[in-house]
Structures are given as C-alpha cells and as structure tokens.
Design an enzyme around this catalytic site. Structure first.
Site, PDB file in Angstrom:
ATOM      1  N   GLU A 138      73.825  29.316  47.217  1.00  0.00           N
ATOM      2  CA  GLU A 138      75.259  29.054  47.224  1.00  0.00           C
ATOM      3  C   GLU A 138      75.896  29.831  48.364  1.00  0.00           C
ATOM      4  OE1 GLU A 138      76.065  29.341  42.529  1.00  0.00           O
ATOM      5  OE2 GLU A 138      77.708  29.833  43.869  1.00  0.00           O
ATOM      6  N   GLY A 157      67.697  19.071  43.650  1.00  0.00           N
ATOM      7  CA  GLY A 157      66.719  18.565  42.687  1.00  0.00           C
ATOM      8  C   GLY A 157      67.255  17.529  41.734  1.00  0.00           C
ATOM      9  N   GLU A 187      65.004  14.448  38.606  1.00  0.00           N
ATOM     10  CA  GLU A 187      64.859  15.204  37.344  1.00  0.00           C
ATOM     11  C   GLU A 187      65.431  14.487  36.115  1.00  0.00           C
ATOM     12  OE1 GLU A 187      65.938  19.388  37.762  1.00  0.00           O
ATOM     13  OE2 GLU A 187      65.326  19.406  39.864  1.00  0.00           O
ATOM     14  N   HIS A 241      80.308  22.643  41.894  1.00  0.00           N
ATOM     15  CA  HIS A 241      80.983  23.057  40.664  1.00  0.00           C
ATOM     16  C   HIS A 241      82.355  22.435  40.534  1.00  0.00           C
ATOM     17  CE1 HIS A 241      78.052  25.943  42.030  1.00  0.00           C
ATOM     18  NE2 HIS A 241      77.730  26.047  40.768  1.00  0.00           N
ATOM     19  N   TRP A 267      65.053  33.427  30.721  1.00  0.00           N
ATOM     20  CA  TRP A 267      65.831  32.559  29.844  1.00  0.00           C
ATOM     21  C   TRP A 267      65.116  32.278  28.516  1.00  0.00           C
ATOM     22  CZ3 TRP A 267      68.096  28.765  34.087  1.00  0.00           C
ATOM     23  CH2 TRP A 267      69.140  29.439  34.749  1.00  0.00           C
ATOM     24  N   HIS A 278      65.103  27.973  45.251  1.00  0.00           N
ATOM     25  CA  HIS A 278      66.556  27.826  45.146  1.00  0.00           C
ATOM     26  C   HIS A 278      67.095  28.906  44.224  1.00  0.00           C
ATOM     27  CE1 HIS A 278      70.538  26.352  44.327  1.00  0.00           C
ATOM     28  NE2 HIS A 278      70.257  26.339  43.038  1.00  0.00           N
TER      29      HIS A 278
HETATM   30  N1  GLN Z   1      66.322  21.986  40.531  1.00  0.00           N
HETATM   31  C1  GLN Z   1      67.373  22.323  39.612  1.00  0.00           C
HETATM   32  C2  GLN Z   1      68.448  21.258  39.656  1.00  0.00           C
HETATM   33  O1  GLN Z   1      68.712  20.730  40.672  1.00  0.00           O
HETATM   34  C3  GLN Z   1      67.979  23.659  39.922  1.00  0.00           C
HETATM   35  C4  GLN Z   1      69.056  24.020  38.923  1.00  0.00           C
HETATM   36  C5  GLN Z   1      69.610  25.408  39.074  1.00  0.00           C
HETATM   37  O2  GLN Z   1      69.331  26.086  40.012  1.00  0.00           O
HETATM   38  N2  GLN Z   1      70.406  25.842  38.139  1.00  0.00           N
HETATM   39  O3  GLN Z   1      69.070  20.972  38.671  1.00  0.00           O
HETATM   40 ZN    ZN Z   2      71.550  26.459  41.402  1.00  0.00          ZN
END
Ligand code: GLN
Ligand code: ZN
Length: 784
Positions: free
Chosen positions: A690, A457, A509, A719, A586, A666
């Site tokens: 992941e 994304g 985004e 990461h 959150w 996701h």
């Molecule tokens: N769509 C979000 C991004 O790509 C997903 C972020 C996430 O899962 N932490 O940033």
């Molecule tokens: Zn993620």
C-alpha cells in the site's frame, strides 16, 4: 462441591452472544428493520445472560461494563465526551446514531475489513473514526481522536448504568473501566504537536466522577485496565500513572481498584505498578509466566494479586494440576485473602462455548476450552485453592487426562514432520543466486515492459459467487456444477484482463472463502469450528482456524486451479498462495511448541506447493504475507527474534525454486521504516504494498539503497469505491520514480479487489493500464 473459593474473575466476557445475537441485532437496527429499543433490549438480554452464566459457573468477581455495542474504547471516548466536532454532538446524552457514526461513518458504510488503520472516507457523509489493532490481538478498536485544548465531560454513565442493571438482577459486579493512561495512549491527534498524555489533567476529573458515582451506588471493587503497562514506557507515562492513581486513591479512598495488566510482562514497569496506591494488581501469567517471581518479590504484602493463569487468548484446556502446583505456594505465602485467580486477559478473544461444536473430532474437542469452559476452570481453581484439591478431584483428573492424551496423540505428533523440520538447513532458505542475477534471468524469460502491470490476486466476490459457494456448502449445488461455475468466472476474469492489457494476470480467487481458511482446510494439523466466532471489530467476527498438530500438505492445494487459469491465456499467470507467517498469525496456535516451530512447519508445507506450481509451469508465484508486520511483538526488544524466524519461514517457503521463477509477495500496509531490513531480507523478487493513500510518502523506506528488489507501490486505493483518474495514478508513479529506479517499479492496486464491485474495478484498472502506458512512453522518449 465446596462453596469455599478464592475470588475468581474472567476480567471480561465475549459480547457477541453464542449465536451471534449482537450481530443480528445491530444489522437489523442499521438496516432500519428494528428500532433502537429492540437493539437495546437485545443488548440487555446478552448482558443478563453473561452475568447469569458466570454466576452459575462459580465466577465470583463478575465484571460489568465489559459489554459494548461496538467497541469498549469507543465507549470510553463517549463516556468522557471525546467526540470530534464533525459528529455534531452538542452536549447532553450521546445519541445512539452519533455513536454509530463514530463507529462506521454516517452513510452506514462499515470500515473496510481488508486493511485496518486508516480513515475510511465516504464521498458524502461523515467518516468513521480510524480503526486499528488492539495491542497484538486481532481485535480492532476505534482510535480516540483528540484536539489541543480537548475538553472532557462525563457524557455517558454506561459503567454505572450497567452496574445498576446487574444489581437489579441480583448480581454484585466489579465494573470495568479502560484506564485513563492507556486510553490516552491509544488515541491520537491531527495536531502532531499534541501529546495525548498532556490531556491527563483534563481527563482525570471525569474518571473521578464516575468512580465516585460507582462507589456511591455500592461498588466496592472496580477493575481498571492499563494494558499499556506491558509496553516500553517513557518516564512521562510512568509519571502519568502515578498522578492518575494517586488522584483516584485520594478522591475515593475506600473504593478498591484492581489494576489489570495483560498481553505481556510488566518488566521494567513492575516497580511503577507495585508502588501505585491500588488495592489489587492483575498480572498475565500466561504470556509471561516468568514474571511471577519478580511480582511476588516486589508486591507489598497488602496488595491483592490477581493471577491470570487461564489463557484468554487461546483455546487450549488448562492442565489444572500443573497450575495448582504453581499456585498453592503463592496462596500459602500471601494468604487466601490476598490472591485472586483470573483469566490472563478478558475472554473477549476466545469463542464462547465449545459445546456448540458438534462436528469437531471428540478427542480434539477434549483438549479445548472456550470461554464457558474457561469459566469452569477458573471456578475449579478457586475451589481447589480454598478448599483443597480433593473438593474438585474429578475436574482435575479430567484435565490431566486430556493433557496426557494430547501430549502423546498421533493426531498431534507426526514424526515425519518433526524430522523434516529438524533437518532444515540454512541453504534451504537461500535462493540459488542473488537478486541481480535472478532479475536478469527472469527479465530475459518473461520479457515484460517497464512499469509492468498486475493485480494483487482477488477479483470481486459478487453476490453470485457467494451464493454459489453457500449453495455448494449446503449441498444444494453439486460439486461439478460449482466447479463449472467457478471456471466460468475465472475464465471471464482472465479474458477481461487480457482485453484491457494487463501484463501479469491472476485467476481471481473465486474458489477461496478466505485467504487463510482456504489453505488451513487443505493442510493437516488444522481444524475448523462451526460457531467459534471471535469479534474482529464491531459486528465483524472471524472464526480463526485451530492449529492443533504438526502441519503437512497431503496434496497440492492450488495447482489444478492455476493450471486451468494458465490454460486460458498466453500471458503469465501468477500462482497465488498465503504465506506461513500470515497463516500462523491469523490462527489459534499450539501452545506445546514455539510459534517459530509451528511457522516453520507451515513454511515447509507451502514450500511443497511453491515447488509443485513451478513444476506445473508457473513462472511467477505470489506468497502473501498480509499479517507479517502485525505479528510484531509489543516490546521492541523482542522484534529481532520474531523477525528472524518470520523472515526465515518466508524464505524457506520461497527458496525451493529456480532462479527463473519469480517470487512475489504482498503486504497490506507499507509502514516499514523500522523493519525495512527484514523486509529486504525476505528477498522476494517483487513486493506489492500500500502507498496510494499516503501519496507515496511511505515509499521512503524503500529507497533503492535500502531495498534493491522490485516494488509495486499500490497506485489505486481499493478501500474506497472511488475510481482514480489516469492523471492521479501517473502522478503517483512519477513520485515513485523519484525515489526508486524505473526498472524496479511495478504498477498495481494496493490490495486485493474482492470487496469491490466490478463497476468500480473495471474503469479503475483500465485507467491504471493507461497510466502505466503513459509512463512507459515517456520513459522510452527519455531513453532515446
Ligand atoms: N491475494 C489476496 C487478495 O488479493 C491478498 C489479500 C490481502 O492481502 N489481504 O485478496
Ligand atoms: Zn493487502
């Protein structure tokens, strides 16, 4: 005002400072702009201010050693000398830079915020300790790491130092220690045969020594946190608690220990807790109000009960009269000197001072209490219980008024939302056809190759993007210019994705500040603070949205951006949304309706957005549920209920579309073995997860018979700044193909790319597309 009061305690206070002073001091030290002395002086100033504030507000059992430069679990590791060899500690005082190396690695790279729970290796230098969530909060602690034959030694006397520091300022405090059993249970070992609990006999002498020094220097009460007591425990753990507290009572018979439990009910551990040789027991009556009767029935009459009735995890103002109705009989029954009043848990988890929120709606503000206001509530309860309600009549009246206006306010209660939520049927949470039929239809419409490629994304949030957003927020950059800038960034990202040959595109985004805040700001029922920071980990703080009312979506939120992005390309453009469970988990949530109800309302609002995206022409819509797994209750027995409503909420928001519309989701982790049925029940057409760091091991949960839908097991670990080679990714895909049907597999990174740099992302995604092409051609050969 009467000075008569019951003992009242916060259990712990926010460390970060009302103006994020700790963050400023840390970052200035880390960047070399200020000295260690400067940092330590700032920290001492924050502690002094915390003590003074609590004293002024009438807190009587003021904690010390609740402060931390980074994390209190890390402090405990340092206190007991559990410092892994790689940090090069040779005994003696632990240098500040060793402490920070454990916290963030020696290269000065902070652990990655996107996904906690993993080692964050840097190519050169020492990695930080692993980081993971503190119980079910959004605070993250540094995981203690033990070796077999682990030795412990009193390497830091921080609890004593801070007790003496407070004493010098005129405050007699109640030092806080993380209890030895919880501490060991929070740790782990590279050696899978080592059960950290077996290290208890080696650890206890260090605790005995620090308790001895505290007592010798005048401490009478010590707070020992054993939050593990609200978890499902085995007999070995219960026995460990008996051994530990038996030893403390033997070694320091005059020191009074307040054993604190929080984040849930003692439940089947209650008998163990009340039988320990302790002077006081703290119970969380916010998360588990129903446990009061059992606790009262079982607690020996000599045991001081600390009743956690002010919510340390949420921002709502208490209804003091209601609380007094519950508390007065307890005090009558046990006596004034056997009851204390406290926050349910440390106030670490709430923002500091509501008075800083000058922009909030005054009515909403009158319903809230941050840490400072909660201290005031605690003091008021203490006085009312010792001196009678009349001594604090005004405060009680004000809190009752707030409760009444909140219960009836049209800002909170929207009849249309209530009616819509009540009318939800099982069919609404059901796609028209099963996955197999949808899959065939989607395939005929979309005509994707095998091993289709996509991303999660976001693309890099460059300094330019952040600068433009800040300028726009300050009003320096006109809305039209900001919009034009964002369109330019979006189009460039799309052109580049086309160029390198990705199959399913994203818009990047760039217009989003945060994946929850972006939606919260456009939904009704949410409010946002200016200074309501809460520590997430170390120097990273978040400002959770406040979900205060019924949720609806006044207008489409993402459709215009999607439309623009799709207009730039012939390739399919994913719509990109955050799911209801993640938005809920959150945020600070309402305490006047069940979480499941609030989640369902959010789900319906997101469902509207999903349908509008479909109407606008989107063929694929991704609904991220990054926080679904982390919302799991602490006790296994409660998982089923949570998963039921969480999965239903996801399905509700995802099921309003036709079979040809492909729903993606996701999740930022892949440890799904124990909840794979629930993940499957979400029935997303495609899930990306992941797996790259576990070398696809974690895919085991998804073997086809348990998970029939499409899966994108991340092949690129976002990461790390490392660019994975083509061969690494083909190897991972080969492993995936051993476990899954080829027709199920998607090729994607393991999370969004916003924290990376374009220089890292570009070559990595070029390699990822090459890896997919290689598998495709091999697969085509095999099929011939
Ligand atoms: N769509 C979000 C991004 O790509 C997903 C972020 C996430 O899962 N932490 O940033
Ligand atoms: Zn993620």
């Amino acid at each position: 005002m009467s000075s008569l009061t019951l003992p009242v305690s916060t259990l712990g206070t926010p460390r970060i400072g009302p103006r994020r002073e700790l963050k400023t001091a840390l970052e200035s030290y880390w960047s070399g702009q200020s000295s260690a002395d400067d940092l330590l002086a700032s920290a001492a100033g924050l502690r002094a201010a915390n003590w003074a504030r609590q004293h002024a507000l009438g807190i009587t059992s003021i904690p010390s050693n609740d402060f931390s430069l980074y994390d209190h679990v890390l402090d405990t590791s340092v206190m007991v000398g559990a410092i892994p060899e790689i940090y090069g500690w040779k005994g003696g005082e632990v240098p500040l830079d060793t402490y920070f190396a454990m916290a963030r690695g020696s290269q000065g790279h902070a652990p990655d915020p996107a996904c906690a729970g993993h080692h964050h290796h840097d190519a050169s230098g020492v990695p930080a300790l692993e980081m993971t969530k503190w119980f079910d909060t959004n605070y993250h602690y540094m995981v203690p790491e033990f070796t077999s034959g682990q030795r412990f030694t009193l390497a830091s006397t921080k609890p004593l130092d801070e007790f003496l520091e407070a004493k010098a300022l005129g405050y007699h405090t109640r030092p806080v220690l993380l209890g030895p059993v919880s501490y060991l249970k929070l740790g782990k070992s590279q050696d899978p045969t080592l059960d950290p609990l077996t290290l208890l006999p080696a650890l206890l002498p260090v605790y005995v020594e620090i308790l001895r020094r505290l007592a010798a220097n005048g401490a009478d009460w010590v707070q020992i946190d054993e939050p593990c007591l609200v978890l499902d425990l085995d007999d070995a753990t219960r026995q460990a608690l008996r051994v530990a507290y038996g030893m403390f009572a033997y070694a320091q018979p005059r020191l009074k220990l307040m054993l604190t439990t929080y984040f849930g009910a003692l439940g089947d551990n209650l008998d163990t807790a009340v039988e320990l040789p302790i002077a006081g027991l703290h119970v969380d009556l916010v998360r588990a109000p129903e446990q009061l009767d059992a606790v009262l029935a079982k607690a020996p009459s000599g045991l001081v009960l600390s009743l956690g009735v002010i919510n340390g995890r949420n921002i709502w103002r208490a209804n003091l009269a209601d609380l007094l109705d519950r508390l007065e009989p307890v005090v009558a029954r046990r006596g004034l000197d056997h009851v204390q009043i406290a926050a349910s848990c440390s106030l670490l988890h709430v923002p500091i001072d509501l008075e800083q929120e000058t922009g909030l709606d005054p009515e909403l503000k009158s319903w809230l209490a941050f840490a400072v206001q909660k201290m005031d509530e605690l003091a008021t309860l203490g006085r009312a219980l010792a001196g009678g309600r009349a001594s604090v009549a005004q405060a009680i009246g004000a809190s009752a008024l707030a409760a009444t206006t909140r219960a009836t306010s049209p800002k909170v209660h929207d009849a249309a939302v209530a009616a819509r939520t009540a009318a939800v049927t099982a069919e609404l949470a059901q796609r028209q056809s099963g996955f197999a039929d949808r899959h065939a239809l989607q395939q005929s419409v979309l005509d994707l190759p095998v091993f289709p490629t996509t991303t999660i994304g976001s693309f890099p949030q460059t300094p330019e993007v952040r600068k433009a957003r800040a300028a726009h927020a300050k009003g320096v950059l006109a809305p039209a210019d900001y919009e034009a800038f964002l369109r330019q960034e979006t189009e460039a990202a799309i052109r580049w994705q086309e160029e390198i040959g990705l199959d399913v595109l994203v818009h990047g985004e760039f217009e989003r500040n945060d994946m929850v805040q972006y939606f919260g700001e456009q939904l009704s029922g949410f409010a946002f603070t200016k200074s309501g920071w809460v520590q997430s980990y170390g120097s990273r703080y978040v400002r959770p949205p406040i979900l205060f009312g019924d949720v609806s979506r006044p207008e489409p939120m993402t459709v215009e951006w999607w439309r623009y992005a799709q207009s730039c390309t012939e390739k399919p453009m994913k719509g990109m949304l955050t799911g209801p469970v993640t938005i809920l988990n959150w945020s600070f949530v309402r305490d006047d309706v069940p979480r499941s109800v609030a989640c369902r309302q959010i789900a319906l609002a997101i469902r509207d957005e999903v349908q509008d995206l479909e109407k606008a022409g989107a063929q694929m819509i991704q609904i991220d549920e990054a926080a679904l797994r982390e919302g799991l209750p602490l006790r296994r027995g409660e998982w089923g209920h949570y998963l039921d409503w969480a999965v239903e909420s996801f399905r509700l928001c995802a099921s309003g579309v036709g079979d040809a519309t492909q729903i993606h989701t996701h999740m930022c982790y892949s440890e799904f073995n124990d909840i794979i049925e629930a993940i499957a029940a979400m029935d997303a057409d495609v899930i990306s997860i992941e797996t790259s760091r576990s070398k696809m091991e974690l895919l085991e949960a998804f073997v086809s018979d348990r998970y029939p839908n499409d899966i994108g097991p991340g092949v690129y670990d976002i990461h790390s700044p490392r660019v994975p080679a083509v061969a690494e990714m083909t190897e991972l895909l080969d492993k995936a193909a051993e476990r899954l049907a080829v027709s199920q597999i998607w090729v994607n990174p393991d999370c969004g790319l916003k924290t990376r740099k374009w220089d890292e992302v570009r070559p990595a995604l070029v390699n990822m597309v090459a890896a997919a092409k290689e598998l495709r051609s091999r697969f085509a050969e095999a099929a011939e």
